[in-house]
Design an enzyme around this catalytic site. Structure first.
Site, PDB file in Angstrom:
ATOM      1  N   ASP A  23      -8.930  -0.309  17.209  1.00 25.04           N
ATOM      2  CA  ASP A  23      -7.762  -1.083  16.778  1.00 25.04           C
ATOM      3  C   ASP A  23      -6.554  -0.269  16.339  1.00 25.04           C
ATOM      4  O   ASP A  23      -5.459  -0.397  16.895  1.00 25.04           O
ATOM      5  CB  ASP A  23      -8.165  -2.066  15.676  1.00 25.04           C
ATOM      6  CG  ASP A  23      -9.031  -1.433  14.584  1.00 25.04           C
ATOM      7  OD1 ASP A  23      -9.250  -0.219  14.629  1.00 25.04           O
ATOM      8  OD2 ASP A  23      -9.465  -2.173  13.678  1.00 25.04           O
TER       9      ASP A  23
ATOM     10  N   GLU B 130     -17.052 -11.938  10.920  1.00 19.14           N
ATOM     11  CA  GLU B 130     -16.898 -10.607  11.508  1.00 19.14           C
ATOM     12  C   GLU B 130     -16.980 -10.669  13.029  1.00 19.14           C
ATOM     13  O   GLU B 130     -16.210 -10.011  13.714  1.00 19.14           O
ATOM     14  CB  GLU B 130     -17.966  -9.658  10.951  1.00 19.14           C
ATOM     15  CG  GLU B 130     -17.814  -9.345   9.468  1.00 19.14           C
ATOM     16  CD  GLU B 130     -16.639  -8.409   9.190  1.00 19.14           C
ATOM     17  OE1 GLU B 130     -16.882  -7.243   8.872  1.00 19.14           O
ATOM     18  OE2 GLU B 130     -15.483  -8.853   9.303  1.00 19.14           O
TER      19      GLU B 130
ATOM     20  N   GLU C  76      -6.327  -8.990   8.355  1.00 18.94           N
ATOM     21  CA  GLU C  76      -5.646  -8.877   9.644  1.00 18.94           C
ATOM     22  C   GLU C  76      -4.933 -10.155  10.097  1.00 18.94           C
ATOM     23  O   GLU C  76      -3.814 -10.103  10.620  1.00 18.94           O
ATOM     24  CB  GLU C  76      -6.635  -8.415  10.726  1.00 18.94           C
ATOM     25  CG  GLU C  76      -6.955  -6.937  10.695  1.00 18.94           C
ATOM     26  CD  GLU C  76      -7.893  -6.542   9.568  1.00 18.94           C
ATOM     27  OE1 GLU C  76      -8.008  -5.342   9.256  1.00 18.94           O
ATOM     28  OE2 GLU C  76      -8.541  -7.451   8.983  1.00 18.94           O
TER      29      GLU C  76
ATOM     30  N   THR D  38      -1.877   1.551   8.372  1.00 19.69           N
ATOM     31  CA  THR D  38      -2.931   0.571   8.638  1.00 19.69           C
ATOM     32  C   THR D  38      -3.649   0.134   7.373  1.00 19.69           C
ATOM     33  O   THR D  38      -4.495  -0.760   7.430  1.00 19.69           O
ATOM     34  CB  THR D  38      -3.926   1.121   9.678  1.00 19.69           C
ATOM     35  OG1 THR D  38      -4.697   0.054  10.234  1.00 19.69           O
ATOM     36  CG2 THR D  38      -4.847   2.160   9.048  1.00 19.69           C
TER      37      THR D  38
END
Length: 491
Positions: A174, A267, A288, A391
């Site tokens: 990611d 998840e 996210e 991030t």
């Protein structure tokens, strides 16, 4: 964000860090995690310290205790990059370097998630080694992509052989894609953006199905896992940064339906079955999806995104709140809790929720208000907006990267000329064009304007149609808009 309103508390934290931090310890540390949490956190705190009201030392932002700590921490990570490929080991001993028996297998994200912090560090300290190793690692991943343009999940950093060949946008990969885009924005870097846009084509061609993104075999493009991972929910926000807002919204709405189904994102979510995956039913309060909602709301003002924020707040309050904090949801099917709270809940989830509902926050500044500070290399504009989040949601001011380097000779010549004009104390107004490599970023000044510019003084440019902030020309197709969103030329 709360600490910014408490100067004494912020100063106390800085003092404690200066007195108690020692990186010369016999501890094995994750290179990836140490970078995004420790180095990124210190750099962000360093750049925000003046705004928080802390008295900074002379030469800031090119010097300071937090910057020195960030550099010290980053230097402890450099031995991990000493491999034949330039791709780093996943773990390093802070005292002894890489252990002799250290595994050479590292995930893709653990290799490609350094350019934001390391480039910032190089620009602030003047030492190019950090940006150099980060770029070399990025280029090594690019060089070893498959013939169809995809990268796998884990690679041997000594031999460049792919160990895990699943390709996707989620766990293990990611933040590599995230840092190509954010690195391109931060550094105005055509090469990094070109890399991402090529990857984006391959991802759409081989992994995208009905606005979902699956996992495929990196060499053949055949589906290996038809699942959605909660970590993938950053993708719509990343799409919005390159101007692909329509696709971003469609994908976001897919993910939002999963949230509505369970009150959180499991998840793993089996897309064909429309249900959780065995032993992956938990929700550790990841940020996210909320992160994507914040970016997309800044781009679209779509109220649906605020609805997600409301749902998130209500779910977290109702399901996970306990006496000592907010607990990880062990199983979304029955909302059983685990006895833990992840650090990213405070560092990211709550922060992105706060910013989603606070349109006037300084993070969202559109450049109308900014600070002018004096550095050893001349005047510098800071806090004008356009912050790039690492991030771990630590904001980096991109303007700071231009504060700590000597400007080109012709720029100094223009400033000398301006000072000469000002010293004459004429009443006549002059229009002076600031020198720029590409002939852009021109600004008009008058003697009266110049006399009011003081180091560190906050200025408001609403009275002028041109901001004094002079940014380098972006030669690649993507252009940075005032709200931090990048649009293509043809949009």
């Amino acid at each position: 964000l709360q600490i910014l309103g408490n100067v004494s508390e912020f100063q106390r934290v800085v003092d404690v860090l200066q007195e108690g931090v020692d990186f010369d310890i016999d501890v094995n540390a994750s290179v990836f995690e140490t970078n995004i949490r420790v180095v990124g956190g210190l750099l962000s705190a360093h750049l925000l310290s003046k705004k928080a009201g802390v008295e900074v030392e002379a030469g800031w932002p090119c010097s300071g205790p937090l910057l020195r700590m960030a550099e010290e921490a980053a230097r402890k990570l450099l031995p991990a990059f000493q491999t034949p490929t330039g791709m780093p080991y996943g773990t390093v001993n802070l005292l002894h370097g890489v252990n002799p028996g250290e595994t050479p297998v590292t995930c893709t994200a653990g290799i490609g998630t350094f350019i934001v912090e390391f480039a910032t560090l190089s620009h602030l300290t003047g030492d190019p080694v950090f940006e150099d190793v980060a770029r070399k690692a990025l280029k090594a991943l690019w060089k070893n992509r498959s013939d169809i343009g995809l990268v796998g999940n884990h690679i041997d950093v000594l031999t460049a052989k792919w160990v895990a060949q699943d390709a996707g946008i989620g766990a293990g990969v990611d933040s590599y894609f995230e840092y190509l885009v954010k690195g391109a924005i931060l550094l105005q870097d055509e090469e990094l953006m070109s890399m991402f846009l090529e990857y984006n084509k391959a991802i759409k061609n081989y992994t995208k199905f009905d606005d979902w993104y699956l996992w495929v075999q990196m060499y053949k493009g055949t589906v290996s896992m038809p699942v959605f991972q909660s970590l993938e929910a950053y993708w719509p926000g990343l799409q919005s940064l390159i101007g692909d807002v329509d696709n971003a919204m469609r994908t976001f709405l897919n993910y939002y339906t999963v949230w509505k189904q369970f009150g959180g994102l499991p998840e793993f979510y089996n897309i064909p079955q429309g249900y959780t995956v065995d032993k992956r039913e938990g929700y550790p309060l990841r940020p996210e999806l909320i992160e994507s909602a914040m970016y997309l709301y800044r781009a679209t003002r779509d109220p649906t995104l605020l609805e997600l924020g409301r749902d998130a707040v209500e779910s977290i309050e109702k399901i996970s709140k306990v006496d000592c904090g907010f607990a990880t949801i062990k199983d979304l099917r029955d909302h059983r809790l685990d006895n833990r709270m992840e650090s990213f809940f405070l560092a990211e989830t709550v922060k992105y929720l706060y910013l989603l509902f606070d349109p006037d926050n300084f993070i969202h500044n559109d450049g109308l208000v900014f600070d002018v500070v004096v550095t050893p290399y001349g005047e510098c504009v800071l806090n004008a907006g356009g912050y790039v989040f690492n991030t771990e949601a630590h904001p980096i001011d991109p303007a700071a990267l231009h504060c700590c380097r000597k400007r080109k000779e012709e720029q100094w010549e223009v400033e000398d000329l301006m000072r000469e004009f000002y010293s004459l104390k004429k009443t006549k107004k002059f229009t002076l064009k600031r020198a720029s490599k590409h002939g852009e970023g021109e600004s008009a000044k008058t003697p009266e304007d110049a006399s009011s510019e003081k180091g560190g003084e906050k200025r408001n440019s609403k009275k002028s149609s041109h901001s004094l902030l002079s940014c380098p020309s972006q030669s690649f197709n993507s252009k940075l808009a005032v709200l931090g969103q990048v649009f293509l030329d043809n949009t």
